[in-house]
Design an enzyme around this catalytic site. Structure first.
Site, PDB file in Angstrom:
ATOM      1  N   CYS A   1       0.884  -1.174   0.000  1.00  0.00           N
ATOM      2  CA  CYS A   1       0.000   0.000   0.000  1.00  0.00           C
ATOM      3  C   CYS A   1       0.911   1.211   0.000  1.00  0.00           C
ATOM      4  O   CYS A   1       2.109   1.102   0.261  1.00  0.00           O
ATOM      5  CB  CYS A   1      -0.899   0.001   1.237  1.00  0.00           C
ATOM      6  SG  CYS A   1      -2.243   1.221   1.112  1.00  0.00           S
TER       7      CYS A   1
ATOM      8  N   CYS B   1      -3.595   6.252   0.133  1.00  0.00           N
ATOM      9  CA  CYS B   1      -3.187   4.931  -0.361  1.00  0.00           C
ATOM     10  C   CYS B   1      -2.805   4.955  -1.836  1.00  0.00           C
ATOM     11  O   CYS B   1      -2.482   3.919  -2.414  1.00  0.00           O
ATOM     12  CB  CYS B   1      -4.315   3.920  -0.158  1.00  0.00           C
ATOM     13  SG  CYS B   1      -4.930   3.880   1.528  1.00  0.00           S
TER      14      CYS B   1
ATOM     15  N   LYS C   1     -12.186  -4.951   2.307  1.00  0.00           N
ATOM     16  CA  LYS C   1     -11.638  -4.099   3.367  1.00  0.00           C
ATOM     17  C   LYS C   1     -12.568  -2.921   3.566  1.00  0.00           C
ATOM     18  O   LYS C   1     -12.745  -2.098   2.662  1.00  0.00           O
ATOM     19  CB  LYS C   1     -10.250  -3.621   2.963  1.00  0.00           C
ATOM     20  CG  LYS C   1      -9.626  -2.663   3.954  1.00  0.00           C
ATOM     21  CD  LYS C   1      -8.198  -2.351   3.580  1.00  0.00           C
ATOM     22  CE  LYS C   1      -7.582  -1.374   4.573  1.00  0.00           C
ATOM     23  NZ  LYS C   1      -6.189  -1.085   4.251  1.00  0.00           N
TER      24      LYS C   1
ATOM     25  N   ARG D   1      -2.964   3.146  12.614  1.00  0.00           N
ATOM     26  CA  ARG D   1      -2.448   4.368  11.970  1.00  0.00           C
ATOM     27  C   ARG D   1      -1.471   5.089  12.887  1.00  0.00           C
ATOM     28  O   ARG D   1      -0.547   5.745  12.412  1.00  0.00           O
ATOM     29  CB  ARG D   1      -3.612   5.256  11.527  1.00  0.00           C
ATOM     30  CG  ARG D   1      -4.346   4.597  10.363  1.00  0.00           C
ATOM     31  CD  ARG D   1      -5.543   5.355   9.872  1.00  0.00           C
ATOM     32  NE  ARG D   1      -6.306   4.508   8.951  1.00  0.00           N
ATOM     33  CZ  ARG D   1      -7.517   4.773   8.507  1.00  0.00           C
ATOM     34  NH1 ARG D   1      -8.115   5.894   8.881  1.00  0.00           N
ATOM     35  NH2 ARG D   1      -8.128   3.944   7.674  1.00  0.00           N
TER      36      ARG D   1
ATOM     37  N   LYS E   1     -11.526  -7.701   6.354  1.00  0.00           N
ATOM     38  CA  LYS E   1     -11.192  -6.956   7.568  1.00  0.00           C
ATOM     39  C   LYS E   1     -12.058  -5.735   7.741  1.00  0.00           C
ATOM     40  O   LYS E   1     -12.461  -5.166   6.739  1.00  0.00           O
ATOM     41  CB  LYS E   1      -9.710  -6.591   7.570  1.00  0.00           C
ATOM     42  CG  LYS E   1      -9.346  -5.501   6.562  1.00  0.00           C
ATOM     43  CD  LYS E   1      -7.891  -5.259   6.491  1.00  0.00           C
ATOM     44  CE  LYS E   1      -7.469  -4.189   7.463  1.00  0.00           C
ATOM     45  NZ  LYS E   1      -6.168  -3.624   7.135  1.00  0.00           N
TER      46      LYS E   1
ATOM     47  N   TYR F   1      -2.432  -9.639  15.937  1.00  0.00           N
ATOM     48  CA  TYR F   1      -1.306  -9.157  16.728  1.00  0.00           C
ATOM     49  C   TYR F   1      -1.006 -10.092  17.892  1.00  0.00           C
ATOM     50  O   TYR F   1       0.082 -10.043  18.467  1.00  0.00           O
ATOM     51  CB  TYR F   1      -1.596  -7.728  17.224  1.00  0.00           C
ATOM     52  CG  TYR F   1      -1.807  -6.798  16.043  1.00  0.00           C
ATOM     53  CD1 TYR F   1      -0.717  -6.315  15.334  1.00  0.00           C
ATOM     54  CD2 TYR F   1      -3.089  -6.478  15.578  1.00  0.00           C
ATOM     55  CE1 TYR F   1      -0.892  -5.521  14.208  1.00  0.00           C
ATOM     56  CE2 TYR F   1      -3.278  -5.684  14.464  1.00  0.00           C
ATOM     57  CZ  TYR F   1      -2.166  -5.211  13.780  1.00  0.00           C
ATOM     58  OH  TYR F   1      -2.344  -4.436  12.656  1.00  0.00           O
TER      59      TYR F   1
HETATM   60  C1  PBG Z   1      -2.970  -0.047   4.887  1.00  0.00           C
HETATM   61  C2  PBG Z   1      -3.434  -0.920   5.996  1.00  0.00           C
HETATM   62  C3  PBG Z   1      -4.182  -0.548   7.107  1.00  0.00           C
HETATM   63  C4  PBG Z   1      -4.340  -1.686   7.891  1.00  0.00           C
HETATM   64  C5  PBG Z   1      -3.683  -2.723   7.236  1.00  0.00           C
HETATM   65  N1  PBG Z   1      -3.147  -2.223   6.056  1.00  0.00           N
HETATM   66  C6  PBG Z   1      -4.660   0.781   7.551  1.00  0.00           C
HETATM   67  C7  PBG Z   1      -5.629   1.564   6.776  1.00  0.00           C
HETATM   68  O1  PBG Z   1      -6.241   1.130   5.817  1.00  0.00           O
HETATM   69  O2  PBG Z   1      -5.752   2.722   7.175  1.00  0.00           O
HETATM   70  C8  PBG Z   1      -5.071  -1.740   9.190  1.00  0.00           C
HETATM   71  C9  PBG Z   1      -4.699  -2.851  10.097  1.00  0.00           C
HETATM   72  C10 PBG Z   1      -5.118  -2.685  11.504  1.00  0.00           C
HETATM   73  O3  PBG Z   1      -5.869  -1.774  11.904  1.00  0.00           O
HETATM   74  O4  PBG Z   1      -4.683  -3.522  12.311  1.00  0.00           O
HETATM   75  N2  PBG Z   1      -1.598  -0.132   4.643  1.00  0.00           N
END
Ligand code: PBG
Length: 328
Positions: free
Chosen positions: A122, A132, A197, A207, A250, A314
């Site tokens: 990303c 992104c 997503k 973030r 997710k 995690y």
């Molecule tokens: C983007 C990305 C995100 C997450 C995984 N890949 C953040 C977003 O879309 O802002 C979120 C993962 C999490 O909250 O554990 N690189």
């Protein structure tokens, strides 16, 4: 569905531990779990992420510790995120071979041949604006972003990724990445697509961890609205057609219906991502004594029951340890 009471007494099948164990439909095994890792530049860094219990940012020379602990517990797969040493408009550091993700991939691939390495693809961690994709005329330019994503995926493949995981939600990114991998000699590198997503407030702590919050606007023009099940299924199934090898949904816990419905419609394995906000919610409530510690494993077992082969979490290492003592 069976005879009514008193001919049917469902409790007969739950009467003691032997029958309960015999009839159990779901378990979580360490090999189902994927541990995310946050990598930073420099040396000697192991920095706790304030909002996320047990989560750290590691420099490449320090990441051996969590990796070896995970491997010892039976977790053999890792999802790598990078915090780069510089940011610009197009996210140039995302495909820079000297940045943390590429360096860690290279090192881990030779040091831990038993591990399976997945990299997040990303631009949001790498762009100065935190979006992104590349911005043209004030909006995220879809097709211009695809070229960048393909280049990032290629640089991860060169560094040793077994799979790349595009998490940007641009249209057409899976086929763009697939074509780039095929034409550059990486036909065996898999694509784990973040297929469904949702634009979610549950990514808040991530973030902070990845320093990737957008400096203006939000991610609603590309991530899915959480109100829409059909839209999520459509988007996910398009990724299957474009050549994805695994479909990630997710946040996992707020999308169990989507996971279930997708399971009935795809032949691909599904991955559920228990995201940063879900981790916090559980850990903070357990830490405050409001719930028993077993809530954490229960949550993951329910994600698996919904239809996930893989769970990105995690808590992978601690779950694996717990499972080896008391079963999954
Ligand atoms: C983007 C990305 C995100 C997450 C995984 N890949 C953040 C977003 O879309 O802002 C979120 C993962 C999490 O909250 O554990 N690189």
């Amino acid at each position: 569905m069976g005879a009514p009471f008193p001919l049917s007494r469902p409790r007969r099948n739950r009467i003691n531990p032997v029958i309960r164990e015999m009839l159990r439909e779901t378990d979580v095994r360490p090999c189902n779990l994927v541990l995310p890792l946050f990598l930073v530049p420099g040396n000697g860094v192991s920095e706790p992420v304030k909002s996320m219990e047990g989560v750290f940012r590691w420099s490449c020379d320090m990441v051996q510790r969590p990796v070896e602990e995970a491997l010892e517990s039976g977790v053999r797969s890792f999802l790598l995120f990078g915090i780069p040493s510089y940011k610009d408009d197009t996210g140039s550091s995302a495909d820079d071979p000297s940045e943390p993700v590429q360096r860690a991939l290279e090192d881990m691939r030779s040091r831990y041949p038993e591990a399976y390495l997945v990299s997040d693809v990303c631009l949001c961690e790498y762009t100065s604006h935190g979006h992104c994709g590349v911005i043209r005329d004030g909006v995220i330019h879809n097709d211009g972003t695809l070229e960048r994503l393909a280049s990032v995926a290629l640089s991860h493949a060169r560094a040793g990724a077994h799979a790349v995981a595009p998490s940007d939600m641009m249209d057409g990114r899976i086929i763009a990445v697939r074509k780039a991998l095929e034409s550059h000699g990486f036909p065996d590198v898999a694509i784990w697509s973040y297929a469904a997503k949702f634009a979610s407030a549950f990514y808040g702590p991530f973030r902070e961890a990845a320093q990737s919050a957008p400096s203006f606007g939000d991610r609603k023009s590309h991530q899915l609205p959480h109100f829409n099940r059909l839209e999520a299924l459509r988007d996910a199934l398009m990724d299957e057609d474009e050549g994805a090898d695994l479909l990630i949904v997710k946040p996992a816990g707020t999308s169990l219906d989507v996971i279930r419905d997708l399971k009935d419609r795809t032949m691909l394995p599904i991955g559920g991502y228990v995201v940063s906000g879900e981790h916090c919610m559980l850990k903070d409530a357990i830490g405050a004594g409001h719930m028993d510690k077993s809530a954490y494993l229960e949550y993951h077992q329910c994600v698996r029951r919904a239809g996930c082969s893989v769970i990105i979490t995690y808590g992978a290492t601690e779950l694996a340890r717990e499972i080896s003592v008391q079963g999954g």
